[in-house]
Structure formats: structure tokens, C-alpha cells
Design a protein around this motif. Structure first.
Motif, short mmCIF file in Angstrom:
data_model
loop_
_atom_site.label_atom_id
_atom_site.label_comp_id
_atom_site.label_asym_id
_atom_site.label_seq_id
_atom_site.Cartn_x
_atom_site.Cartn_y
_atom_site.Cartn_z
N ARG A 1 -55.54 70.08 9.40
CA ARG A 1 -56.03 69.92 8.03
C ARG A 1 -55.86 68.46 7.61
O ARG A 1 -54.78 67.90 7.70
CB ARG A 1 -55.28 70.82 7.06
N TYR A 2 -56.96 67.88 7.15
CA TYR A 2 -56.97 66.52 6.62
C TYR A 2 -57.21 66.61 5.12
O TYR A 2 -58.14 67.28 4.69
CB TYR A 2 -58.08 65.70 7.29
N VAL A 3 -56.38 65.95 4.33
CA VAL A 3 -56.47 66.03 2.87
C VAL A 3 -57.03 64.71 2.34
O VAL A 3 -56.47 63.64 2.59
CB VAL A 3 -55.10 66.32 2.25
N CYS B 1 -61.33 66.85 -1.38
CA CYS B 1 -61.49 68.01 -0.51
C CYS B 1 -60.47 67.99 0.61
O CYS B 1 -59.79 66.99 0.84
CB CYS B 1 -62.91 68.04 0.07
N SER B 2 -60.41 69.10 1.31
CA SER B 2 -59.62 69.22 2.54
C SER B 2 -60.58 69.55 3.66
O SER B 2 -61.47 70.39 3.51
CB SER B 2 -58.59 70.34 2.42
N ARG C 1 -60.34 70.78 -3.27
CA ARG C 1 -58.91 70.72 -3.59
C ARG C 1 -58.61 71.31 -4.95
O ARG C 1 -57.53 71.82 -5.18
CB ARG C 1 -58.44 69.27 -3.57
N CYS D 1 -67.43 66.07 2.53
CA CYS D 1 -65.99 65.88 2.65
C CYS D 1 -65.68 64.68 3.54
O CYS D 1 -64.79 63.89 3.24
CB CYS D 1 -65.34 67.15 3.20
#
Length: 141
Positions: free
Chosen positions: A91-93, A97-98, A121, A133
Motif C-alpha cells: 500500500r502506497y499512501v 488516495c492510497s 483517503r 492516484c
């Protein structure tokens, strides 16, 4: 004559006060002279340095089939890595968005990206596309 001296002294005192107050005001006017108005915007005399061209945004197709190290080279380290069975979820934040990246073994060699998903998010916000994203990936949290 006594009134004349009184008014003269009062006038001199007021003039001194005005002179003391005028110095900062005139100094501010001198600083303001360094700024000119062009089309309603403030512009400094010093030229702006040219901005570097913005890198093109990544797309979903750019990440599909890549290994974990290649993905990290493009968008940085993930906020979360979870392995389940043979697969791995990362998971990239980003600011809005994620991004969820799913990697699975592809024959021999490192795991490859087989699926991508995006989530908003903020609760109640519309679900973004993966490409939207990825465009937000420049604004990491």
C-alpha cells in the motif's frame, strides 16, 4: 508674545513627532518601489529561475509486470507490505488516495505486479482511478 512662544514650541514638538513617524513610512515606500505591477500581479525585478519540466505521470500500464524493486524505484517505499500465501500486497499512501499493488510469482524470478487498485483517503470521497492516484503520487504523505 507669551502665546507666540507657546504655539511655536507646540508646533516644533508636533513637527518632531511627524518627522520621526515619516522615516519608516518613507522607508516602506522605497521598498515598495522595488516591486512593479504587471497585469495586476506583483513582479520582482530579479528574474525567476526556469522551472524544471514536470515528469509525465505514471499510468497503470507502466507498473503492470514490474517487480517490487522497480515499483519502489518509481514511486518510493510502500507504507505497508503484507504477504499472504504466495502473494504480496503493498500500500502506497498519497495526499488524496492510497494505491494498492498486488504482486504474485510469475514463473521463475521475482514477484510481478499483476493487479492495481486505488482507494480514496477521505471517507465518502469518490473512488479514484488507478491512473488518477498515480498522478497524485508526486504528493506523498
Amino acid at each position: 508674545m507669551a502665546w507666540g512662544r507657546f504655539f511655536r514650541k507646540t508646533w516644533d514638538d508636533r513637527t518632531e513627532v511627524l518627522r520621526a513617524a515619516a522615516a519608516p513610512v518613507l522607508g516602506g515606500a522605497a521598498v515598495a518601489a522595488c516591486v512593479t505591477l504587471t497585469d495586476g500581479e506583483r513582479t520582482r525585478f530579479a528574474p525567476k529561475a526556469p522551472e524544471a519540466p514536470e515528469a509525465p505521470a505514471l499510468s497503470e500500464a507502466d507498473l503492470l509486470g514490474l517487480g517490487a524493486a522497480d515499483v519502489e524505484a518509481l514511486i518510493g517505499a510502500p507504507a505497508l507490505v503484507r504477504r499472504e500465501g504466495e502473494g504480496e500486497m503493498r500500500r502506497y499512501v498519497f495526499s488524496e488516495c492510497s494505491l494498492l499493488v498486488f504482486l504474485y510469482p510469475a514463473g521463475e524470478g521475482p514477484d510481478k505486479v499483476v493487479y492495481l487498485d486505488a482507494a480514496a483517503r477521505a471517507s465518502g470521497a469518490d473512488k479514484p482511478t488507478v491512473d488518477a492516484c498515480l498522478a497524485d503520487s508526486k504528493a506523498r504523505v
